[in-house]
Enzyme design. Structure first.
Site, PDB file in Angstrom:
ATOM      1  N   ASP A 192      54.871  74.223  55.318  1.00  0.00           N
ATOM      2  CA  ASP A 192      54.390  75.529  55.760  1.00  0.00           C
ATOM      3  C   ASP A 192      55.451  76.548  55.344  1.00  0.00           C
ATOM      4  OD1 ASP A 192      53.760  77.866  57.127  1.00  0.00           O
ATOM      5  OD2 ASP A 192      52.998  76.827  58.904  1.00  0.00           O
ATOM      6  N   ARG A 234      30.042  78.451  51.295  1.00  0.00           N
ATOM      7  CA  ARG A 234      30.886  77.502  52.042  1.00  0.00           C
ATOM      8  C   ARG A 234      31.578  76.543  51.069  1.00  0.00           C
ATOM      9  NH1 ARG A 234      29.062  72.962  54.256  1.00  0.00           N
ATOM     10  NH2 ARG A 234      26.968  73.782  54.571  1.00  0.00           N
ATOM     11  N   LYS A 244      50.068  86.724  57.593  1.00  0.00           N
ATOM     12  CA  LYS A 244      51.409  87.290  57.784  1.00  0.00           C
ATOM     13  C   LYS A 244      51.849  88.110  56.555  1.00  0.00           C
ATOM     14  CE  LYS A 244      50.848  84.929  61.489  1.00  0.00           C
ATOM     15  NZ  LYS A 244      51.375  83.570  61.683  1.00  0.00           N
ATOM     16  N   TYR A 270      55.484  75.983  64.302  1.00  0.00           N
ATOM     17  CA  TYR A 270      54.552  76.964  64.866  1.00  0.00           C
ATOM     18  C   TYR A 270      53.795  76.332  66.042  1.00  0.00           C
ATOM     19  CZ  TYR A 270      50.720  80.327  64.991  1.00  0.00           C
ATOM     20  OH  TYR A 270      49.806  81.272  65.385  1.00  0.00           O
TER      21      TYR A 270
HETATM   22  C1  LIG Z   1      50.847  82.394  62.099  1.00  0.00           C
HETATM   23  C2  LIG Z   1      51.322  81.104  61.587  1.00  0.00           C
HETATM   24  C3  LIG Z   1      50.450  80.022  61.418  1.00  0.00           C
HETATM   25  C4  LIG Z   1      48.985  80.097  61.808  1.00  0.00           C
HETATM   26  O1  LIG Z   1      48.292  81.003  60.992  1.00  0.00           O
HETATM   27  P1  LIG Z   1      46.961  81.775  61.508  1.00  0.00           P
HETATM   28  O2  LIG Z   1      46.599  82.608  60.317  1.00  0.00           O
HETATM   29  O3  LIG Z   1      47.342  82.549  62.730  1.00  0.00           O
HETATM   30  O4  LIG Z   1      45.967  80.722  61.814  1.00  0.00           O
HETATM   31  C5  LIG Z   1      50.949  78.848  60.899  1.00  0.00           C
HETATM   32  N1  LIG Z   1      52.247  78.732  60.568  1.00  0.00           N
HETATM   33  C6  LIG Z   1      53.119  79.734  60.716  1.00  0.00           C
HETATM   34  C7  LIG Z   1      54.543  79.534  60.333  1.00  0.00           C
HETATM   35  C8  LIG Z   1      52.695  80.961  61.226  1.00  0.00           C
HETATM   36  O5  LIG Z   1      53.564  81.968  61.388  1.00  0.00           O
END
Ligand SMILES: *Cc1c(COP(=O)(O)O)cnc(C)c1O
Length: 386
Positions: free
Chosen positions: A177, A54, A202, A107
């Site tokens: 992000d 952890r 992604k 998001y």
């Molecule tokens: C999918 C996504 C997230 C969240 O990510 P997870 O791995 O599903 O928790 C955050 N920001 C963007 C732009 C995303 O496409």
């Protein structure tokens, strides 16, 4: 390292690999200590990766080092998902009485965290139009605004945030992000932003078989985020981290192919009669195309467009394509389509939809690795069916 990024993607994240070429999964949750003194040192260290998983893990730290190097960061921290990373940044850095400025185009999970969790913690949030550099500046409450939270390109209409303008703002920490871009396309830290994060689920994971997140920045900030993360417990599994490192190895070839196909599809869609608006940063018709050219090396694998026939046309389109699959998520080998008005945003009223930049016929497409000619034929079939 000075090599080209294509070479660096193959070199990074190998510290704990020994002679193995593929990422080695170190699945142990705990590690034998040489002495009490060593245990004490590790229990107090933010970068311990042979103490208790952890706190840190060799496979996970290889992935973290790889991302840090690609982003030009001192350090990175992986999480069990992209939301794990976002929640740790927001709740690890902000306290009751603090204020966050976030862009409106963001998001859905991030938006819910900011709208429903933050107020319960006494953290105020102001939403602004992320494309308006002045709006970010004006929303800042001196002495109270802790974070500026940006996403570029952003869900769902691929709006962009000017990273240089954001990075130049003094005072709050600037968090980006960068999931839709990956470190191959843009590096927000080079523009003066403080933290960059990704849903590795992604493009970086790239095969729809990983749920993982990561945040990168200065050693000091990452250690601070770690201090919360180790108690929050949304840590990355070594199996997922190994898959993340494997994803980095092939990221360039996948993403370049996806970008090329996305550009071809975006151009073809612009010529379709029943398509009113096509959004792709690489198109000259994108309202921020000049900015895209300035700050992005690759224009991305997502295309968003509006069908004229409204809700029925949108629904019929996503149900009648055969190669383009109806599924949420993006960045994997399969081309995926979503129809926000009948799925993710089904609860919104028409004016709320409009405020989110979504029409009843809006389709978001994550272009995969199939042949672009086959994809176009499938898309035209879907439009005809709609
Ligand atoms: C999918 C996504 C997230 C969240 O990510 P997870 O791995 O599903 O928790 C955050 N920001 C963007 C732009 C995303 O496409």
């Amino acid at each position: 390292m000075t090599e080209d990024v294509h070479t660096r993607l193959i070199q990074v994240g190998r510290r704990h690999n020994g002679a193995a070429l593929a990422p080695v999964v170190s699945s142990s949750s705990t590690f034998e200590l040489a002495s009490v003194a060593e245990g004490r040192e590790m229990a107090l260290s933010a970068s311990a990766n042979r103490y208790y998983s952890r706190y840190g893990n060799p496979t996970v730290s290889d992935f973290e080092e790889a991302v840090a190097e690609l982003e030009g960061a001192e350090a990175a921290r992986a999480f069990g998902s992209g939301m794990g990373a976002i929640a740790a940044v927001v709740l690890g850095l902000c306290s009751s009485g603090d204020h966050i400025v976030s862009q409106r185009q963001i998001y859905a999970g991030t938006q819910m965290l900011l709208q429903s969790v933050c107020p319960r913690m006494g953290i105020d949030v102001t939403f602004v139009d992320g494309t308006d550099a002045q709006a970010w500046q004006e929303a800042i409450r001196p002495g109270r605004t802790m974070l500026l939270l940006a996403e570029t390109p952003a869900n769902p209409r691929l709006d962009l945030v000017d990273l240089a303008a954001l990075g130049a703002i003094k005072g709050p920490m600037k968090v980006v992000d960068s999931t839709f871009a990956t470190p191959l396309s843009q590096r927000p830290l080079e523009h003066g932003c403080d933290l960059v994060l990704h849903s590795v689920t992604k493009f970086i994971g790239g095969h729809n078989d990983v749920t993982l997140g990561v945040v990168a920045g200065s050693r000091e900030l990452i250690d601070w985020v770690w201090g919360f993360a180790v108690l929050q417990g949304a840590v990355a599994s070594p199996h997922e981290a190994a898959a993340g490192t494997r994803g980095l190895r092939t990221l360039a070839v996948r993403l370049e192919r996806q970008c090329e196909s996305a550009a071809t599809i975006a151009e073809a869609l612009e010529a379709e009669e029943s398509v009113t608006c096509v959004r792709y940063p690489g198109l000259e018709s994108h309202p921020q195309h000049d900015l895209a050219v300035r700050q992005m090396d690759l224009m991305g694998g997502l295309v968003t467009f509006d069908l004229t026939g409204g809700i029925e046309a949108g629904r019929t389109f996503v149900e009648s394509t055969r190669i383009c699959r109806l599924a949420t998520s993006l960045g994997g080998p399969e081309t995926l389509v979503t129809h926000p008005a009948s799925t993710t945003h089904v609860n919104l009223l028409p004016d709320e939809l409009a405020a989110a930049g979504i029409t009843e016929g809006t389709i978001r497409m994550s272009v995969g690795l199939e042949d672009p000619g086959d994809l176009l034929a499938d898309i035209r079939g879907g439009i005809a069916g709609a």
